[in-house]
Design a protein around this motif. Structure first.
Motif, PDB file in Angstrom:
ATOM      1  N   ALA A 118      -9.732  38.478 -16.214  1.00  0.00           N
ATOM      2  CA  ALA A 118      -9.302  38.630 -14.824  1.00  0.00           C
ATOM      3  C   ALA A 118      -7.867  38.169 -14.632  1.00  0.00           C
ATOM      4  N   ASP A 119      -7.501  37.047 -15.255  1.00  0.00           N
ATOM      5  CA  ASP A 119      -6.142  36.527 -15.118  1.00  0.00           C
ATOM      6  C   ASP A 119      -5.116  37.495 -15.690  1.00  0.00           C
ATOM      7  N   GLN A 120      -5.377  38.034 -16.863  1.00  0.00           N
ATOM      8  CA  GLN A 120      -4.385  38.857 -17.556  1.00  0.00           C
ATOM      9  C   GLN A 120      -4.248  40.243 -16.949  1.00  0.00           C
ATOM     10  N   ASN A 121      -5.297  40.728 -16.309  1.00  0.00           N
ATOM     11  CA  ASN A 121      -5.261  42.102 -15.798  1.00  0.00           C
ATOM     12  C   ASN A 121      -5.265  42.191 -14.279  1.00  0.00           C
ATOM     13  N   GLY A 122      -5.308  41.061 -13.600  1.00  0.00           N
ATOM     14  CA  GLY A 122      -5.252  41.067 -12.147  1.00  0.00           C
ATOM     15  C   GLY A 122      -6.448  41.720 -11.494  1.00  0.00           C
ATOM     16  N   THR A 123      -7.602  41.662 -12.134  1.00  0.00           N
ATOM     17  CA  THR A 123      -8.799  42.314 -11.610  1.00  0.00           C
ATOM     18  C   THR A 123      -9.637  41.337 -10.793  1.00  0.00           C
ATOM     19  N   ASP A 124     -10.397  41.883  -9.857  1.00  0.00           N
ATOM     20  CA  ASP A 124     -11.187  41.062  -8.937  1.00  0.00           C
ATOM     21  C   ASP A 124     -12.634  40.885  -9.371  1.00  0.00           C
ATOM     22  N   VAL A 125     -13.125  41.763 -10.240  1.00  0.00           N
ATOM     23  CA  VAL A 125     -14.504  41.671 -10.726  1.00  0.00           C
ATOM     24  C   VAL A 125     -14.482  41.864 -12.236  1.00  0.00           C
ATOM     25  N   VAL A 126     -15.225  41.016 -12.949  1.00  0.00           N
ATOM     26  CA  VAL A 126     -15.334  41.135 -14.402  1.00  0.00           C
ATOM     27  C   VAL A 126     -16.807  41.198 -14.775  1.00  0.00           C
ATOM     28  N   LEU A 127     -17.171  42.248 -15.523  1.00  0.00           N
ATOM     29  CA  LEU A 127     -18.531  42.398 -16.024  1.00  0.00           C
ATOM     30  C   LEU A 127     -18.579  41.886 -17.450  1.00  0.00           C
ATOM     31  N   GLY A 200      -9.328  45.934  -9.047  1.00  0.00           N
ATOM     32  CA  GLY A 200      -9.660  46.515 -10.339  1.00  0.00           C
ATOM     33  C   GLY A 200     -10.881  45.811 -10.897  1.00  0.00           C
ATOM     34  N   ILE A 201     -11.497  46.429 -11.891  1.00  0.00           N
ATOM     35  CA  ILE A 201     -12.694  45.899 -12.535  1.00  0.00           C
ATOM     36  C   ILE A 201     -12.425  45.824 -14.033  1.00  0.00           C
ATOM     37  N   SER A 202     -12.809  44.726 -14.657  1.00  0.00           N
ATOM     38  CA  SER A 202     -12.693  44.575 -16.106  1.00  0.00           C
ATOM     39  C   SER A 202     -14.080  44.484 -16.721  1.00  0.00           C
ATOM     40  N   VAL A 203     -14.175  44.863 -17.989  1.00  0.00           N
ATOM     41  CA  VAL A 203     -15.445  44.818 -18.711  1.00  0.00           C
ATOM     42  C   VAL A 203     -15.222  44.118 -20.043  1.00  0.00           C
ATOM     43  N   VAL A 204     -15.985  43.053 -20.294  1.00  0.00           N
ATOM     44  CA  VAL A 204     -15.984  42.363 -21.585  1.00  0.00           C
ATOM     45  C   VAL A 204     -17.210  42.847 -22.348  1.00  0.00           C
ATOM     46  N   ALA A 205     -16.985  43.700 -23.351  1.00  0.00           N
ATOM     47  CA  ALA A 205     -18.103  44.314 -24.069  1.00  0.00           C
ATOM     48  C   ALA A 205     -18.225  43.832 -25.503  1.00  0.00           C
TER      49      ALA A 205
END
Length: 666
Positions: A118-127, A200-205
């Motif tokens: 979230a910090d590096q990509n400026g996203t508000d939700v991380v899955l 934005g949304i990030s995904v940790v897969a």
């Protein structure tokens, strides 16, 4: 316990744990939170006992006595998980909020990875990737690969509306988000609202972040709340949320498609289990209101035939017919198909029944016919011909002798399309030859990325599908990469590869650099070292030994500055395979060109001639972000001007422009 905000430095994450009769799993959940690698000093854990009667309250007090970061609230039972989650939100002080269910637990490095994303990509939700050891269903499609920045319209994120994710707390407070007072399904409107308003949304897969489980006592709300009485309020709130934050059109249809298929049709299929009078008088009218208000004609057309039939009867106010169709749904799915005037129809008993009077469109399955396809291999057959082998068939339709399958090549970001005949074998097996030198009406294939499709035909019906996602286990498509003769004096670099995330087959064709020392096979961002570009390749000509070859990954600034980075060869690899890393975070602002250079025997540019190979721009390389002295920076690949070599623009993020873009996306 007091709910007054506590003094002290703000934690990075507030972990909120709603708990009701949650023993013995509760202890594991709390331990997984307080043992996070991000450090207990950067966390606050807020556990809310929702009127438990089984020892949960005492266990929370015991754990809180051992861990100052754990704050416990005891409150009367609220009837659902939303109440204690709201209590936790009222107390939360962290930059981010994570909701942890008391019967689940976190992987040790989960919160550190999600916060960094979230910090590096400026996203508000991380899955964070969800897994289950005891058979409980978890979403899979969205976790096929890590995504630095995406949204609900270009990913599978919207298929998972549970709240066990990392949310930026400023987003929650800006929207004044709280969980509605529903016994079941209260989490979905909350998550949907966050998704639809997120920057934005990030995904940790690439890491098992969240482990879901069933309780030993079997009292999960998702298992005990099965009737429509428990679910109707949550579904109503979900439809209202989706409508509030979208505008009519294709984007709303994409969001509503999930709700029509899962919530509305799911509720319709549950009607036979309800009291018939209650189903007719209470549930049917409200479900009909949702169908009329939220299922547009465009959305109706892309539903499956069984779903279209249910929605049609619902919108037409035909309760008895709907219940009759639901009563025979299982046996009706096995009925056959009819081919008529180039369309295929489901032979449901209501199809063309004058008394039923249901339009043919409700039974048309032509555009939904599944195609069974499989890639068996791809290899070179002659100097410039790539032979693709596999099988394909339209399910439910027998193939006529005159039916012909074609291999279709479409050049990305253009209108170029080529159709090549295939040679059929036993059953659905086929082979197709792609001659790089002559495939385009006798001319070589143009440089670019060519996506492979199959046009499969049966009984005059044509179905075109993307090809390659289903293939033999262990198939290494990289072995088919080659530099070939594409005409008199013309050589081309051909790189078959599987796309991300869907794994379809594509061909990347480009000019072979004259005298180039190597060939690049991949350029991607490192999955865990943010801001690090990884370049992989092999020496040319194929099979060249790695000894006596001093190769460097080179970044050259527009002002002439050059930075070289070491290359690591794979020990004993017959093709001279190598990898190299470029830390983009160390580059100064400006425009940088990335190449691979063969330097003199001493490893310096002054010891002899230098030959360079371009690092081709990957088809889908996202940008990267990082912090430098507290200020956000980015690296963006330059595309759109026919670049043959990867170029990166490095610059600080313009905060005003970023804010305008965020407001524009709302």
């Amino acid at each position: 316990m007091s709910r007054t905000p506590r003094p002290g430095p703000r934690p990075r994450v507030s972990v909120i744990v709603p708990a009701y009769n949650a023993m013995p799993e509760l202890t594991r959940a709390i331990d997984s939170a307080r043992n996070q690698t991000i450090g207990i000093g950067r966390l606050e854990i807020i556990a809310v006992d929702d009127g438990s009667t089984d020892g949960t309250a005492a266990e929370l007090d015991r754990l809180a006595a051992e861990c100052p970061a754990l704050k416990v609230v005891h409150q009367p039972n609220s009837g659902g998980a939303g109440g204690p989650r709201n209590t936790g939100l009222d107390l939360a002080r962290g930059d981010y909020v994570f909701f942890l269910d008391a019967d689940d637990h976190l992987g040790p490095d989960a919160l550190r990875r999600m916060v960094a994303m979230a910090d590096q990509n400026g996203t508000d939700v991380v899955l964070g990737k969800m897994v289950s050891e005891r058979g409980r269903g978890v979403p899979r499609a969205v976790f096929q690969h890590t995504q630095l920045r995406t949204d609900v319209y270009s990913s599978h994120a919207y298929s998972t509306l549970g709240p066990c994710k990392l949310f930026r707390r400023s987003l929650i407070e800006r929207l004044r988000l709280r969980f509605p007072p529903c016994r079941n399904g209260e989490d979905k409107p909350f998550t949907a609202a966050a998704y639809l308003n997120a920057s934005g949304i990030s995904v940790v897969a690439d890491y098992d972040c969240y482990h879901v489980d069933y309780r030993e006592n079997g009292q999960n709300l998702t298992r005990t709340a099965v009737g429509l009485a428990d679910r109707i309020d949550g579904m109503r709130a979900l439809f209202e949320t989706a409508a509030r934050y979208t505008r009519p059109g294709t984007r709303r249809d994409k969001v509503m498609r999930r709700h029509i298929q899962w919530e509305l049709c799911g509720a319709l299929r549950a009607l036979p289990r309800e009291d018939r009078a209650e189903a007719r008088g209470r549930y049917f009218p409200e479900l009909r209101t949702w169908a009329l208000a939220h299922c547009s004609d465009a959305l109706f057309r892309i539903l499956t035939a069984p779903e279209r039939l249910l929605v049609h009867l619902l919108r037409a106010d035909r309760f008895d017919d709907l219940m009759a169709v639901l009563g025979t749904a299982d046996e009706d799915t096995e009925r056959g198909l009819l081919v008529d005037k180039g369309r295929v129809y489901w032979l449901h008993p209501y199809f063309r029944d004058p008394e039923a009077a249901v339009p043919d469109a409700c039974f048309d399955v032509t555009d939904h016919l599944p195609v069974r396809h499989h890639l068996a291999g791809a290899g070179w057959h002659g100097g410039s011909t790539l032979r693709v082998r596999g099988s394909a068939a339209v399910e439910g339709l027998d193939r006529d002798p005159e039916d012909r399958t074609e291999l279709v090549l479409r050049r990305r970001e253009s209108t170029d399309e080529l159709r090549l005949p295939v040679t059929t074998g036993d059953g659905a097996e086929f082979a197709a030859d792609v001659d790089i030198a002559t495939a385009d009406a006798g001319a070589p294939l143009r440089p670019g990325v060519w996506d492979l499709y199959l046009d499969v035909r049966a009984q005059g019906i044509s179905r075109t599908v993307r090809f390659g996602s289903r293939h033999d286990d262990g198939l290494d498509i990289n072995t088919a990469r080659r530099v070939v003769a594409a005409g008199p004096g013309l050589r081309a670099r051909v790189s078959p590869y599987f796309t991300t995330p869907y794994g379809n087959l594509s061909l990347d064709i480009g000019p072979a650099p004259q005298g180039a020392p190597c060939e690049v096979t991949e350029a991607v961002w490192h999955p865990s070292e943010k801001g690090t570009l990884v370049v992989a390749g092999r020496l040319l000509p194929p099979g060249s030994p790695a000894r006596d070859r001093v190769l460097r990954l080179r970044a050259e600034h527009a002002d002439g500055r050059v930075l070289d980075h070491p290359v690591r060869f794979a020990a004993g690899h017959p093709a001279g395979a190598f990898t190299a890393r470029l830390s983009v975070r160390d580059l100064s602002r400006g425009r940088w060109t990335v190449t691979l250079a063969l330097v003199g025997p001493g490893g310096t540019r002054g010891d002899g001639p230098s030959h360079a190979a371009p690092v081709p721009p990957p088809p889908r390389l996202p940008g990267a972000r990082w912090l430098r002295r507290g200020r956000p920076y980015y690296a963006k690949p330059l595309t759109g001007n026919g670049q043959l070599t990867l170029e990166l623009r490095v610059a600080p993020v313009r905060l005003a422009a970023a804010l305008r873009n965020r407001l524009r996306r709302r």
